[in-house]
Scaffold this motif. Structure first.
Motif, PDB file in Angstrom:
ATOM      1  N   ILE A 160     -65.601 -23.613  28.674  1.00  6.14           N
ATOM      2  CA  ILE A 160     -66.680 -24.577  28.889  1.00  6.14           C
ATOM      3  C   ILE A 160     -66.095 -25.979  29.007  1.00  6.14           C
ATOM      4  N   GLN A 161     -66.411 -26.644  30.127  1.00 14.35           N
ATOM      5  CA  GLN A 161     -66.126 -28.058  30.253  1.00 14.35           C
ATOM      6  C   GLN A 161     -67.246 -28.825  29.554  1.00 14.35           C
ATOM      7  N   LEU A 162     -66.864 -29.673  28.617  1.00 13.39           N
ATOM      8  CA  LEU A 162     -67.853 -30.449  27.867  1.00 13.39           C
ATOM      9  C   LEU A 162     -67.977 -31.844  28.463  1.00 13.39           C
ATOM     10  N   PHE A 163     -69.189 -32.245  28.784  1.00 10.98           N
ATOM     11  CA  PHE A 163     -69.448 -33.571  29.332  1.00 10.98           C
ATOM     12  C   PHE A 163     -70.154 -34.420  28.286  1.00 10.98           C
ATOM     13  N   ARG A 164     -69.563 -35.569  28.002  1.00 11.49           N
ATOM     14  CA  ARG A 164     -70.157 -36.489  27.027  1.00 11.49           C
ATOM     15  C   ARG A 164     -71.005 -37.568  27.701  1.00 11.49           C
ATOM     16  N   SER A 165     -71.004 -37.619  29.025  1.00 12.30           N
ATOM     17  CA  SER A 165     -71.768 -38.639  29.737  1.00 12.30           C
ATOM     18  C   SER A 165     -72.448 -38.032  30.955  1.00 12.30           C
ATOM     19  N   GLN A 166     -73.533 -38.658  31.382  1.00  9.28           N
ATOM     20  CA  GLN A 166     -74.237 -38.207  32.579  1.00  9.28           C
ATOM     21  C   GLN A 166     -73.360 -38.364  33.817  1.00  9.28           C
ATOM     22  N   LYS A 185     -73.521 -35.670  20.820  1.00  9.82           N
ATOM     23  CA  LYS A 185     -72.439 -36.289  21.584  1.00  9.82           C
ATOM     24  C   LYS A 185     -72.293 -35.671  22.970  1.00  9.82           C
ATOM     25  N   LEU A 186     -73.029 -34.587  23.225  1.00  6.36           N
ATOM     26  CA  LEU A 186     -72.861 -33.838  24.468  1.00  6.36           C
ATOM     27  C   LEU A 186     -74.109 -33.960  25.336  1.00  6.36           C
ATOM     28  N   VAL A 187     -73.908 -34.035  26.661  1.00  2.19           N
ATOM     29  CA  VAL A 187     -75.056 -34.079  27.575  1.00  2.19           C
ATOM     30  C   VAL A 187     -75.176 -32.796  28.392  1.00  2.19           C
ATOM     31  N   GLY A 188     -74.109 -32.029  28.481  1.00  6.21           N
ATOM     32  CA  GLY A 188     -74.156 -30.785  29.240  1.00  6.21           C
ATOM     33  C   GLY A 188     -72.770 -30.206  29.402  1.00  6.21           C
ATOM     34  N   GLY A 189     -72.689 -29.120  30.155  1.00  8.33           N
ATOM     35  CA  GLY A 189     -71.398 -28.470  30.335  1.00  8.33           C
ATOM     36  C   GLY A 189     -71.380 -27.587  31.569  1.00  8.33           C
ATOM     37  N   LEU A 190     -70.207 -27.169  31.922  1.00  9.14           N
ATOM     38  CA  LEU A 190     -70.010 -26.224  33.018  1.00  9.14           C
ATOM     39  C   LEU A 190     -69.195 -25.064  32.461  1.00  9.14           C
ATOM     40  N   ILE A 194     -56.706 -21.659  11.002  1.00  9.36           N
ATOM     41  CA  ILE A 194     -58.143 -21.739  10.759  1.00  9.36           C
ATOM     42  C   ILE A 194     -58.433 -21.532   9.278  1.00  9.36           C
ATOM     43  N   THR A 195     -59.247 -22.428   8.732  1.00 10.60           N
ATOM     44  CA  THR A 195     -59.669 -22.296   7.338  1.00 10.60           C
ATOM     45  C   THR A 195     -61.153 -21.950   7.219  1.00 10.60           C
ATOM     46  N   ASP A 196     -61.935 -22.251   8.263  1.00 11.61           N
ATOM     47  CA  ASP A 196     -63.358 -21.911   8.271  1.00 11.61           C
ATOM     48  C   ASP A 196     -63.710 -21.449   9.683  1.00 11.61           C
ATOM     49  N   ALA A 197     -63.770 -20.138   9.889  1.00  9.48           N
ATOM     50  CA  ALA A 197     -63.989 -19.579  11.226  1.00  9.48           C
ATOM     51  C   ALA A 197     -65.353 -19.968  11.794  1.00  9.48           C
ATOM     52  N   SER A 198     -66.327 -20.235  10.930  1.00  5.99           N
ATOM     53  CA  SER A 198     -67.660 -20.573  11.421  1.00  5.99           C
ATOM     54  C   SER A 198     -67.690 -21.929  12.113  1.00  5.99           C
ATOM     55  N   ARG A 199     -66.692 -22.757  11.854  1.00  2.37           N
ATOM     56  CA  ARG A 199     -66.622 -24.082  12.468  1.00  2.37           C
ATOM     57  C   ARG A 199     -65.577 -24.147  13.588  1.00  2.37           C
ATOM     58  N   ALA A 200     -64.988 -23.014  13.919  1.00  2.00           N
ATOM     59  CA  ALA A 200     -63.937 -22.958  14.936  1.00  2.00           C
ATOM     60  C   ALA A 200     -64.515 -22.562  16.287  1.00  2.00           C
ATOM     61  N   PRO A 201     -63.831 -22.860  17.387  1.00  2.00           N
ATOM     62  CA  PRO A 201     -64.313 -22.440  18.706  1.00  2.00           C
ATOM     63  C   PRO A 201     -64.287 -20.927  18.853  1.00  2.00           C
ATOM     64  N   GLU A 202     -65.180 -20.405  19.686  1.00  2.00           N
ATOM     65  CA  GLU A 202     -65.191 -18.985  20.002  1.00  2.00           C
ATOM     66  C   GLU A 202     -64.172 -18.659  21.088  1.00  2.00           C
ATOM     67  N   SER A 203     -64.005 -19.578  22.024  1.00  2.00           N
ATOM     68  CA  SER A 203     -63.065 -19.357  23.118  1.00  2.00           C
ATOM     69  C   SER A 203     -62.327 -20.664  23.405  1.00  2.00           C
ATOM     70  N   THR A 204     -62.577 -21.289  24.553  1.00  2.00           N
ATOM     71  CA  THR A 204     -61.928 -22.546  24.910  1.00  2.00           C
ATOM     72  C   THR A 204     -62.960 -23.552  25.382  1.00  2.00           C
ATOM     73  N   VAL A 205     -62.830 -24.776  24.916  1.00  2.00           N
ATOM     74  CA  VAL A 205     -63.612 -25.875  25.467  1.00  2.00           C
ATOM     75  C   VAL A 205     -62.643 -26.942  25.953  1.00  2.00           C
ATOM     76  N   MET A 206     -63.029 -27.594  27.043  1.00  2.00           N
ATOM     77  CA  MET A 206     -62.247 -28.700  27.585  1.00  2.00           C
ATOM     78  C   MET A 206     -63.077 -29.973  27.479  1.00  2.00           C
ATOM     79  N   ASP A 207     -62.607 -30.915  26.680  1.00  2.00           N
ATOM     80  CA  ASP A 207     -63.283 -32.191  26.523  1.00  2.00           C
ATOM     81  C   ASP A 207     -62.900 -33.063  27.720  1.00  2.00           C
ATOM     82  N   GLU A 208     -63.849 -33.272  28.641  1.00  2.00           N
ATOM     83  CA  GLU A 208     -63.544 -33.995  29.871  1.00  2.00           C
ATOM     84  C   GLU A 208     -63.297 -35.479  29.642  1.00  2.00           C
ATOM     85  N   THR A 209     -63.753 -36.012  28.533  1.00  2.00           N
ATOM     86  CA  THR A 209     -63.518 -37.436  28.255  1.00  2.00           C
ATOM     87  C   THR A 209     -62.065 -37.700  27.902  1.00  2.00           C
ATOM     88  N   TYR A 210     -61.495 -36.834  27.086  1.00  2.00           N
ATOM     89  CA  TYR A 210     -60.132 -37.046  26.598  1.00  2.00           C
ATOM     90  C   TYR A 210     -59.108 -36.114  27.248  1.00  2.00           C
TER      91      TYR A 210
END
Length: 418
Positions: free
Chosen positions: A138-144, A185-190, A282-298
């Motif tokens: 998932i590409q994460l978009f923080r802005s419109q 902090k997120l507006v949408g994703g691809l 990982i110390t808390d799996a419930s707070r970890a990603p399920e797969s991969t996310v790409m933060d498009e801002t950074y």
């Protein structure tokens, strides 16, 4: 045929696999004590055909200036008098047009989608394990503005027949529930459902063992000094362990390919772009990603690899410098703490750096050279893991004189002629 492969990373080992399966005698030479100890060792973990895209894109020159002024800059260019870097930058900037971006992304998708199919086939045939997950990216978009800009990528994905899903904020959380605490902090994703994750080091090591079972010879702790050629023909390779001769030679040395080939009169438009990663238990799996996310801002990817989180990103143009300043750790550590805070223990993280062999247009250089015995499989940039199997199968067909399963247009060094 006896094929000599120069380089024992994921590109060299996957090439050895297909060449050995085709019945050839294969020798792999590498300066490290075992396979995948350089750029293949701790990359971001993404097998991301759908996300394959050139860095050279419309608007990138202005973005690059803004990035370099940020505290957590995705890009840093070291001030240095380096003609190779300047040539590379000029060529990269010439590809920052809409038409060039569409052409280059289409070429990259061609290889990457083929490679994904090869991964599926290899897993089915061998049962190879490498902390792999086939749950998409998932590409994460923080802005419109980022969300709107993704429409151009969607147009190219559709033209190439690549599956995708446009996600609302709530849609993101269905796939990555740990992001619920940063939903505002997120507006949408691809989402790219065909993308995967996995540990490139584990994969390459496991495949190298299978190569050995097929008779592949690995010569580790061996420095490659030069390729010897006379009258337009390659005669052999000089190494710290003596001269090595074969019928065909394949260069799979990533960022170091241009240095080896320059004495032969070949100028490869490849420049090392340094990237960093953190591997966090990982110390808390419930707070970890399920797969991969790409933060498009950074421009930082966060991936789940078994009981670890791999965070990779940033880009430095600093030549062949492999230092790991703590200031660069801040970039990747910030993103994992910001998105998946509490999921792991950053104090136990392993910081790593590697050189990505980037071409100005993003597409690797695959195929023949002006020397009948010499072939190239190099220049994959940040996508060597993604394109590894597809590139290896493609170059095996080329070396064997067979027609590859994908179109050859624009993949060889010839595209830089003149």
């Amino acid at each position: 045929m006896r094929v000599i492969i120069l380089g024992g990373g994921v590109i060299g080992v996957t090439s050895a696999w297909y060449l050995a399966q085709a019945g050839h005698e294969v020798v792999v030479i590498d300066r490290q004590p075992e396979s995948a100890l350089e750029t293949s060792h701790a990359n971001a973990g993404q097998i991301s055909p759908g996300y394959s895209a050139p860095w050279a894109a419309p608007g990138v020159p202005l973005k690059a200036i803004k990035w370099m002024l940020q505290d957590l800059a995705p890009l840093r260019v070291a001030p240095r008098l380096d003609p190779a870097m300047l040539r590379w930058l000029v060529s990269m900037l010439s590809n920052c047009t809409r038409s060039a971006y569409a052409r280059n992304k289409s070429r990259m998708l061609r290889i990457a989608e083929y490679s994904r199919d090869c991964f599926i086939e290899l897993r089915r045939e061998t049962g190879i394990e490498y902390d792999n997950r086939a749950q998409g990216l998932i590409q994460l978009f923080r802005s419109q503005k980022q969300l709107d800009a993704s429409l151009e990528d969607i147009r190219i994905l559709e033209s190439c027949g690549v599956a995708y899903e446009s996600l609302s904020r709530e849609g993101i959380l269905q796939h990555e529930p740990a992001l619920a605490h940063v939903r505002d902090k997120l507006v949408g994703g691809l989402r790219l459902p065909g993308d995967e994750t996995g540990d490139c080091f584990l994969f390459t090591q496991a495949l190298a063992k299978r190569c050995e079972a097929l008779g592949v010879e690995f010569r580790f702790d061996t420095t490659i000094d030069s390729i010897e050629a006379e009258q337009g023909r390659v005669k052999g390779v000089k190494t710290s362990g003596g001269d090595v001769r074969g019928d065909r030679y394949l260069v799979a040395l990533g960022s170091y390919s241009p240095q080896l080939l320059k004495p032969l009169g070949m100028r490869l438009p490849i420049y090392p772009v340094k990237g960093f990663s953190l591997t966090i238990p990982i110390t808390d799996a419930s707070r970890a990603p399920e797969s991969t996310v790409m933060d498009e801002t950074y421009k930082v990817a966060v991936s789940r690899l078994g009981d670890r989180i791999r965070v990779g990103g940033t880009a430095e143009l600093t030549g062949y410098d492999l230092s790991t300043p703590e200031s660069r750790r801040a970039n990747v550590e910030f993103v994992v703490n910001d998105l998946f805070g509490g999921s792991g223990d950053p104090s136990q993280a392993e910081l790593w750096t590697g050189l990505r062999p980037m071409t100005p247009d993003g597409t690797p250089i695959l195929g023949p050279t002006g020397y009948p015995e010499l072939f190239l499989n190099t220049g994959h940039g940040t996508l060597g893991w993604t394109m590894s199997l597809g590139s290896a199968r493609y170059i095996t067909d080329i070396i064997c004189g067979q027609t590859p399963a994908i179109e050859t247009e624009g993949l060889s060094l010839d595209r830089y002629a003149g």
